[in-house]
Design a protein around this motif. Structure first.
Motif, PDB file in Angstrom:
ATOM      1  N   GLY A 102     -12.223  15.433  -5.061  1.00  0.00           N
ATOM      2  CA  GLY A 102     -12.272  16.652  -5.859  1.00  0.00           C
ATOM      3  C   GLY A 102     -13.203  17.688  -5.269  1.00  0.00           C
ATOM      4  O   GLY A 102     -12.878  18.878  -5.228  1.00  0.00           O
ATOM      5  N   LEU A 103     -14.373  17.234  -4.812  1.00  0.00           N
ATOM      6  CA  LEU A 103     -15.353  18.156  -4.230  1.00  0.00           C
ATOM      7  C   LEU A 103     -14.799  18.808  -2.958  1.00  0.00           C
ATOM      8  O   LEU A 103     -14.924  20.021  -2.754  1.00  0.00           O
ATOM      9  CB  LEU A 103     -16.636  17.390  -3.912  1.00  0.00           C
ATOM     10  CG  LEU A 103     -17.865  18.205  -3.510  1.00  0.00           C
ATOM     11  CD1 LEU A 103     -18.248  19.178  -4.618  1.00  0.00           C
ATOM     12  CD2 LEU A 103     -19.039  17.276  -3.194  1.00  0.00           C
ATOM     13  N   TRP A 104     -14.159  18.001  -2.114  1.00  0.00           N
ATOM     14  CA  TRP A 104     -13.581  18.545  -0.888  1.00  0.00           C
ATOM     15  C   TRP A 104     -12.455  19.527  -1.207  1.00  0.00           C
ATOM     16  O   TRP A 104     -12.365  20.592  -0.575  1.00  0.00           O
ATOM     17  CB  TRP A 104     -13.060  17.425  -0.008  1.00  0.00           C
ATOM     18  CG  TRP A 104     -12.230  17.912   1.132  1.00  0.00           C
ATOM     19  CD1 TRP A 104     -10.868  17.858   1.267  1.00  0.00           C
ATOM     20  CD2 TRP A 104     -12.709  18.578   2.312  1.00  0.00           C
ATOM     21  NE1 TRP A 104     -10.464  18.434   2.437  1.00  0.00           N
ATOM     22  CE2 TRP A 104     -11.574  18.896   3.104  1.00  0.00           C
ATOM     23  CE3 TRP A 104     -13.977  18.953   2.762  1.00  0.00           C
ATOM     24  CZ2 TRP A 104     -11.686  19.552   4.326  1.00  0.00           C
ATOM     25  CZ3 TRP A 104     -14.073  19.600   3.981  1.00  0.00           C
ATOM     26  CH2 TRP A 104     -12.946  19.892   4.746  1.00  0.00           C
ATOM     27  N   ALA A 105     -11.599  19.185  -2.157  1.00  0.00           N
ATOM     28  CA  ALA A 105     -10.477  20.058  -2.505  1.00  0.00           C
ATOM     29  C   ALA A 105     -10.967  21.412  -2.998  1.00  0.00           C
ATOM     30  O   ALA A 105     -10.417  22.453  -2.628  1.00  0.00           O
ATOM     31  CB  ALA A 105      -9.603  19.382  -3.565  1.00  0.00           C
ATOM     32  N   ILE A 106     -12.014  21.416  -3.819  1.00  0.00           N
ATOM     33  CA  ILE A 106     -12.532  22.671  -4.367  1.00  0.00           C
ATOM     34  C   ILE A 106     -13.193  23.504  -3.283  1.00  0.00           C
ATOM     35  O   ILE A 106     -12.881  24.695  -3.110  1.00  0.00           O
ATOM     36  CB  ILE A 106     -13.524  22.389  -5.513  1.00  0.00           C
ATOM     37  CG1 ILE A 106     -12.789  21.770  -6.704  1.00  0.00           C
ATOM     38  CG2 ILE A 106     -14.236  23.674  -5.932  1.00  0.00           C
ATOM     39  CD1 ILE A 106     -13.706  21.271  -7.788  1.00  0.00           C
ATOM     40  N   ILE A 135     -11.817  27.295  -1.779  1.00  0.00           N
ATOM     41  CA  ILE A 135     -12.449  28.583  -2.095  1.00  0.00           C
ATOM     42  C   ILE A 135     -12.907  29.330  -0.855  1.00  0.00           C
ATOM     43  O   ILE A 135     -13.321  30.489  -0.951  1.00  0.00           O
ATOM     44  CB  ILE A 135     -13.648  28.400  -3.048  1.00  0.00           C
ATOM     45  CG1 ILE A 135     -14.781  27.614  -2.383  1.00  0.00           C
ATOM     46  CG2 ILE A 135     -13.212  27.724  -4.340  1.00  0.00           C
ATOM     47  CD1 ILE A 135     -16.026  27.490  -3.236  1.00  0.00           C
ATOM     48  N   VAL A 136     -12.832  28.696   0.312  1.00  0.00           N
ATOM     49  CA  VAL A 136     -13.210  29.392   1.544  1.00  0.00           C
ATOM     50  C   VAL A 136     -12.186  30.491   1.819  1.00  0.00           C
ATOM     51  O   VAL A 136     -10.982  30.230   1.856  1.00  0.00           O
ATOM     52  CB  VAL A 136     -13.264  28.418   2.732  1.00  0.00           C
ATOM     53  CG1 VAL A 136     -13.530  29.174   4.034  1.00  0.00           C
ATOM     54  CG2 VAL A 136     -14.339  27.367   2.508  1.00  0.00           C
ATOM     55  N   PRO A 137     -12.619  31.744   1.994  1.00  0.00           N
ATOM     56  CA  PRO A 137     -11.658  32.826   2.253  1.00  0.00           C
ATOM     57  C   PRO A 137     -10.840  32.577   3.507  1.00  0.00           C
ATOM     58  O   PRO A 137     -11.330  32.016   4.490  1.00  0.00           O
ATOM     59  CB  PRO A 137     -12.549  34.070   2.409  1.00  0.00           C
ATOM     60  CG  PRO A 137     -13.835  33.706   1.720  1.00  0.00           C
ATOM     61  CD  PRO A 137     -14.006  32.234   1.924  1.00  0.00           C
ATOM     62  N   ALA A 182      -7.138  32.187  -3.887  1.00  0.00           N
ATOM     63  CA  ALA A 182      -8.107  31.088  -3.930  1.00  0.00           C
ATOM     64  C   ALA A 182      -7.895  30.219  -5.163  1.00  0.00           C
ATOM     65  O   ALA A 182      -7.986  28.983  -5.091  1.00  0.00           O
ATOM     66  CB  ALA A 182      -9.533  31.648  -3.909  1.00  0.00           C
ATOM     67  N   ILE A 183      -7.617  30.844  -6.300  1.00  0.00           N
ATOM     68  CA  ILE A 183      -7.337  30.078  -7.521  1.00  0.00           C
ATOM     69  C   ILE A 183      -6.112  29.198  -7.324  1.00  0.00           C
ATOM     70  O   ILE A 183      -6.112  28.009  -7.667  1.00  0.00           O
ATOM     71  CB  ILE A 183      -7.130  31.023  -8.718  1.00  0.00           C
ATOM     72  CG1 ILE A 183      -8.420  31.749  -9.061  1.00  0.00           C
ATOM     73  CG2 ILE A 183      -6.638  30.253  -9.942  1.00  0.00           C
ATOM     74  CD1 ILE A 183      -8.247  32.836 -10.106  1.00  0.00           C
ATOM     75  N   GLN A 184      -5.054  29.775  -6.753  1.00  0.00           N
ATOM     76  CA  GLN A 184      -3.819  29.019  -6.562  1.00  0.00           C
ATOM     77  C   GLN A 184      -4.013  27.861  -5.587  1.00  0.00           C
ATOM     78  O   GLN A 184      -3.492  26.762  -5.798  1.00  0.00           O
ATOM     79  CB  GLN A 184      -2.712  29.950  -6.060  1.00  0.00           C
ATOM     80  CG  GLN A 184      -1.319  29.334  -6.149  1.00  0.00           C
ATOM     81  CD  GLN A 184      -0.960  28.944  -7.568  1.00  0.00           C
ATOM     82  OE1 GLN A 184      -1.059  29.745  -8.479  1.00  0.00           O
ATOM     83  NE2 GLN A 184      -0.567  27.685  -7.755  1.00  0.00           N
ATOM     84  N   ARG A 185      -4.777  28.098  -4.518  1.00  0.00           N
ATOM     85  CA  ARG A 185      -5.056  27.006  -3.573  1.00  0.00           C
ATOM     86  C   ARG A 185      -5.803  25.873  -4.258  1.00  0.00           C
ATOM     87  O   ARG A 185      -5.507  24.688  -4.039  1.00  0.00           O
ATOM     88  CB  ARG A 185      -5.879  27.526  -2.386  1.00  0.00           C
ATOM     89  CG  ARG A 185      -5.123  28.353  -1.377  1.00  0.00           C
ATOM     90  CD  ARG A 185      -5.921  28.492  -0.086  1.00  0.00           C
ATOM     91  NE  ARG A 185      -7.237  29.062  -0.311  1.00  0.00           N
ATOM     92  CZ  ARG A 185      -7.510  30.365  -0.247  1.00  0.00           C
ATOM     93  NH1 ARG A 185      -6.531  31.220   0.009  1.00  0.00           N
ATOM     94  NH2 ARG A 185      -8.730  30.809  -0.425  1.00  0.00           N
ATOM     95  N   THR A 186      -6.785  26.234  -5.085  1.00  0.00           N
ATOM     96  CA  THR A 186      -7.579  25.216  -5.772  1.00  0.00           C
ATOM     97  C   THR A 186      -6.727  24.420  -6.742  1.00  0.00           C
ATOM     98  O   THR A 186      -6.789  23.171  -6.784  1.00  0.00           O
ATOM     99  CB  THR A 186      -8.748  25.873  -6.528  1.00  0.00           C
ATOM    100  OG1 THR A 186      -9.493  26.698  -5.629  1.00  0.00           O
ATOM    101  CG2 THR A 186      -9.672  24.815  -7.119  1.00  0.00           C
TER     102      THR A 186
END
Length: 229
Positions: free
Chosen positions: A67-71, A75-77, A184-188
């Motif tokens: 989860g931490l890696w996915a988030i 969020i990295v541009p 970024a929201i959609q990627r997360t």
């Protein structure tokens, strides 16, 4: 003399800019908050979970790490290369078109766009591209071929005036903020849903809020551009 009062356009731009920044900041605060919670949960599992079976501890740490890696990765541009929507038009080959563009630019108090493109959709749009770290970008205008075929000159001028209204209102400066935040929201959400993580639910809720607020923002931008046209 005191400072000059702000115009209605400046106040409107200020409000929209504040809203765009708030949407951006809200998402990143949420993402970093959830990431911090995952990190704390992993730390607590290691330090306070001595009575848990080792396989349970390993499973919990794995879930937190995924989860931490996915988030953090989401969020990295992202740097996106500009893809021309169609052929580049020039004033040398299309003098009458560029005469209309310069006329509307002058009427709205704006500089003509640096680049004009032709596309196949019945659409028109403006934007900004290039520059260094978002500074000194070039203005672009995209025109749909069907518009040039079916609109009268006065109708076409109205379309141009609407698009230049987005330059006047500063929409092309705010648009990238909203677009990048949405991406970024959609990627997360996609990353967390792919892992079937329960941590996706806060982001799903924020995505719904973001869509509603950004849609309302977009509607106000279009109405303001219509009013100027």
């Amino acid at each position: 003399m005191g400072p000059m009062p702000k115009t209605r356009e400046e106040n409107s731009l200020s409000r929209r800019a504040t809203l765009a920044v708030a949407l951006w900041a809200g998402f990143y605060l949420l993402a970093l908050g959830v990431a911090a919670a995952l990190g704390f949960f992993a730390w607590a599992t290691v330090n306070w979970g001595h009575e848990l079976p080792p396989i349970t501890i390993a499973a919990l740490l794995f879930v937190c790490a995924v989860g931490l890696w996915a988030i953090l990765a989401s969020i990295v541009p992202r740097w996106e290369r500009f893809r021309p929507p169609g052929p580049l038009l020039t004033a040398a080959r299309h003098p009458r078109l560029f005469e209309e563009i310069r006329s509307i630019a002058g009427a709205t108090g704006q500089k003509p766009p640096a680049e004009v493109y032709l596309e196949l959709d019945a659409n028109a749009s403006v934007g900004r591209r290039g520059g260094f770290l978002g500074l000194f970008p070039r203005r672009i205008l995209t025109l749909g071929l069907p518009l040039l075929r079916v609109l009268t000159r006065s109708q076409f001028r109205g379309v141009l005036a609407h698009e230049f209204g987005h330059f006047v209102a500063g929409d092309t400066r705010l648009g990238p903020w909203v677009y990048r935040t949405h991406a970024a929201i959609q990627r997360t959400v996609d990353a967390l849903e792919g892992n079937d993580s329960i941590w996706r639910f806060p982001f799903l809720a924020y995505a719904g809020l973001f869509r509603r607020v950004s849609l309302a923002l977009s509607q106000r931008q279009e109405l303001a551009a219509d009013a100027l046209a």
